[in-house]
Design an enzyme around this catalytic site. Structure first.
Site, short mmCIF file in Angstrom:
data_model
loop_
_atom_site.label_atom_id
_atom_site.label_comp_id
_atom_site.label_asym_id
_atom_site.label_seq_id
_atom_site.Cartn_x
_atom_site.Cartn_y
_atom_site.Cartn_z
N GLU A 98 44.76 40.63 51.94
CA GLU A 98 44.84 39.62 50.45
C GLU A 98 45.26 38.23 50.34
OE1 GLU A 98 45.42 40.97 46.20
OE2 GLU A 98 44.87 43.00 47.18
N HIS A 139 53.26 43.26 44.75
CA HIS A 139 53.52 44.34 46.13
C HIS A 139 55.07 43.82 46.41
CE1 HIS A 139 49.41 46.85 45.76
NE2 HIS A 139 49.06 45.50 44.92
#
Length: 645
Positions: free
Chosen positions: A364, A631
């Site tokens: 990402e 995360h």
């Protein structure tokens, strides 16, 4: 007859004609192979031999080189199967910090150009430099001459890309700013402390009207910019390679000694700020700078030589964990003595990134400015960075507004790299060019044999209901991994490790992910946190946070997050819990769940007859990105040692 690309150097066109890569207009596969300094020496050692028997040419004659220089040596007498052996000139060792071009022995040091430290050059795309010679191959160029800063094969395309981006920039700014009006939970809390809710809503409404007006006014520029951007992206290569002249290379590999390698994987959610708000995050550039500052220590240590942050801990059969070493003080867990005796801290948790990471795989990294910050600041510690992975524009009939978001930084030089895009992206994930990046790195040379490692990184389909799509993507991943190794592995190669990592977007505890938990991938690659389908080892911990609570006080710093997640109540409150196949929370989940572990680092166990064996030295879940990602990064330490006789 296919047109000839004048921007492609002659040696590349000759190589492609000889079958060394795909066609100029449409390569068969997107890959790049580079020849490192050590490999050039390896070629000199092995090319004087014939076949597996290792016979040397009894008589050699010089072959004139280009521009009157000394060329290769050719055998005057047949060797082995009756064919002459072509050997390159003898080369001296090339120290780090000097160009890696071919040099003859006896070249004066004053004649060797010396690039200044920190100078960065880049290579992009599907150029292939063969490591094994073809009959009468063209003279290979200096690999540094192939490193181009531009992601396009010609300066005309570079100019057109800048023009297209300039035309699209006002509209992109307006849309991103409009989406950025969303407030994170932390911004909402701070806003309530400064002014009233009505005042805040009025300001955002007024700003929204301004951004919409700018977007409408810029439409006359947006349409031609988009029409120009689409064909330019079709000519773009699939990834960029940045090489920075850095520290001296590691010493030659000694197979009698054990070596340690650390791999780090993290989903960092570096989307444009407006899109990041959907994950309760923002300030993308600031988060990228923080990430780079902590990934690249001020004084990096030689790769694979340090004890590292994660140490093995054996407490019971088939169970281990990791903790800190002495380089940074560990936070004290403030729990009563009685509670500490009943609920021991999971030793797998770590507050800091490992300072001796050899390879970093990020997911990402979608924002271009964030990627530029990472490449600039990581270059001093990681000389080799592959970024900008995946194409944009029209790809296989689908419009891709974002690339794959993958970025790989390595202390070791890549020999080959390849990207494959998933053809079955759906819903919002179809707008990103998600896929698999696979890289072969050179770790050393032993008696003329290459010691290599394989690193693969991916990001699978995200929506919880798309288990079938993820299952098909895992099947493609397994196929591509095997194909890459078959294509790149050469006779005599010694494989030190084969690692696969990334955000797989499914866990090993949810009933809704049963299809993915039983995939064949876990039969070929071993997950150190897994006991079997649907069951993790006792010390495993989830890596997906409850994104609505990432700014709350108990998890607001790396130290506090480690302390909180060390307790079952903290994990249940701040980690995402098991889900059903439609994404809803699983009401039947037990209260003892450890959270959804969607970020993986797997490795392929070597065959029994391999020269090297790979063992897990430790596994770590890292809280360094508290309030900066939804995360938790993970790291895996591997011991690579000679196989006992």
């Amino acid at each position: 007859m296919a047109p000839v690309d004048s921007a492609v150097p002659l040696w590349q066109r000759v190589g492609r004609t000889a079958g060394l890569s795909g066609s100029v207009g449409q390569p068969r596969q997107a890959g790049v192979r580079q020849e490192s300094r050590g490999v050039r020496q390896h070629r000199v050692q092995v090319m004087g031999r014939a076949g597996a028997g290792g016979l040397r040419c009894p008589a050699e004659e010089p072959v004139p080189g280009p521009r009157g220089g000394r060329g290769a040596r050719r055998c005057r007498e047949p060797v082995g199967p009756g064919r002459p052996v072509l050997a390159l000139p003898r080369l001296s060792r090339v120290p780090r910090g000097q160009p890696a071009g071919l040099r003859e022995r006896g070249t004066a040091a004053s004649d060797r150009p010396s690039p200044r430290a920190g100078h960065t050059r880049q290579e992009q795309g599907d150029v292939v430099v063969p490591l094994t010679p073809q009959p009468n191959p063209p003279e290979p160029p200096d690999p540094l001459s192939m490193l181009r800063e531009s992601p396009f094969p010609s300066q005309v395309l570079v100019a057109l890309d800048y023009l297209a981006q300039g035309l699209l920039a006002p509209s992109f700014w307006a849309v991103n700013s409009l989406l950025d009006l969303q407030q994170t939970t932390e911004e909402r809390r701070q806003q309530r402390m400064r002014c009233s809710h009505c005042c805040s809503c009025a300001r955002r409404a007024l700003a929204g009207l301004v951004y919409v007006a700018v977007l409408l006014l810029m439409l006359p520029l947006t349409v031609p910019g988009l029409l120009l951007w689409l064909p330019v992206q079709a000519a773009r290569r699939p990834f960029a390679y940045q090489h920075t002249v850095g520290p001296a290379p590691a010493e030659p590999w000694d197979l009698r000694q054990r070596r340690t390698f650390t791999i780090l994987s993290a989903n960092v959610c570096l989307l444009p700020s407006g899109l990041a708000k959907f994950s309760n995050l923002g300030r993308t550039s600031q988060r990228a700078a923080y990430l780079a500052r902590h990934l690249a220590p001020a004084s990096p240590e030689p790769a694979g030589t340090r004890a590292g942050l994660v140490q093995p801990w054996h407490s019971q059969a088939n169970c281990y964990g990791g903790t800190h070493s002495s380089w940074a003080s560990s936070a004290t867990v403030e729990v009563p003595v009685e509670a500490a005796e009943l609920v021991p801290e999971p030793l797998v948790l770590s507050e800091h990134f490992p300072a001796d990471a050899d390879v970093i795989c990020l997911q990402e990294v979608f924002d271009a400015s964030a990627a530029a910050i990472l490449c600039q600041r990581l270059g001093g510690s990681f000389p080799h960075i592959i970024h900008g992975v995946g194409g944009q524009g029209l790809q296989e009939g689908c419009l891709k507004l974002l690339n794959s978001g993958l970025l790989l930084a390595s202390r070791y030089q890549p020999l080959a790299a390849q990207y494959h895009g998933f053809p079955n992206g759906a819903r919002e994930d179809a707008l990103a060019a998600k896929g698999l990046l696979t890289v072969q790195v050179l770790l050393g040379l032993v008696r003329g044999r290459r010691v290599v490692g394989y690193i693969s990184c991916t990001h699978l389909q995200a929506p919880a209901a798309d288990g079938a799509i993820r299952d098909a993507q895992l099947t493609l991943v397994l196929q591509w991994l095997g194909q890459f190794r078959r294509e790149q592995e050469q006779p005599g190669d010694v494989v030190a490790f084969d690692v696969f990592c990334g955000d797989l977007n499914f866990d090993n505890c949810s009933r809704g992910d049963k299809l993915n938990q039983r995939h064949q991938l876990f039969e070929e690659y071993w997950d150190p946190c897994r006991q079997g389908p649907g069951q993790d080892v006792p010390w495993a911990i989830g890596t997906l946070l409850n994104y609505k609570k990432i700014y709350e006080e108990p998890v607001s710093t790396p130290e506090k997050m480690k302390r909180t997640l060390s307790q079952p109540a903290g994990r249940q409150q701040f980690l995402a819990g098991p889900i059903l196949s439609n994404g809803d929370p699983d009401p039947a989940a037990t209260s003892a769940w450890q959270g959804r572990r969607v970020d993986y680092i797997l490795y392929r166990p070597p065959p029994t007859a391999a020269l090297l064996r790979t063992e897990v030295a430790g596994f770590s879940v890292i809280t360094q990105l508290a309030t900066r990602s939804d995360h938790l990064p993970v790291s895996l330490r591997l011991h690579v040692a000679p196989t006992p006789s």
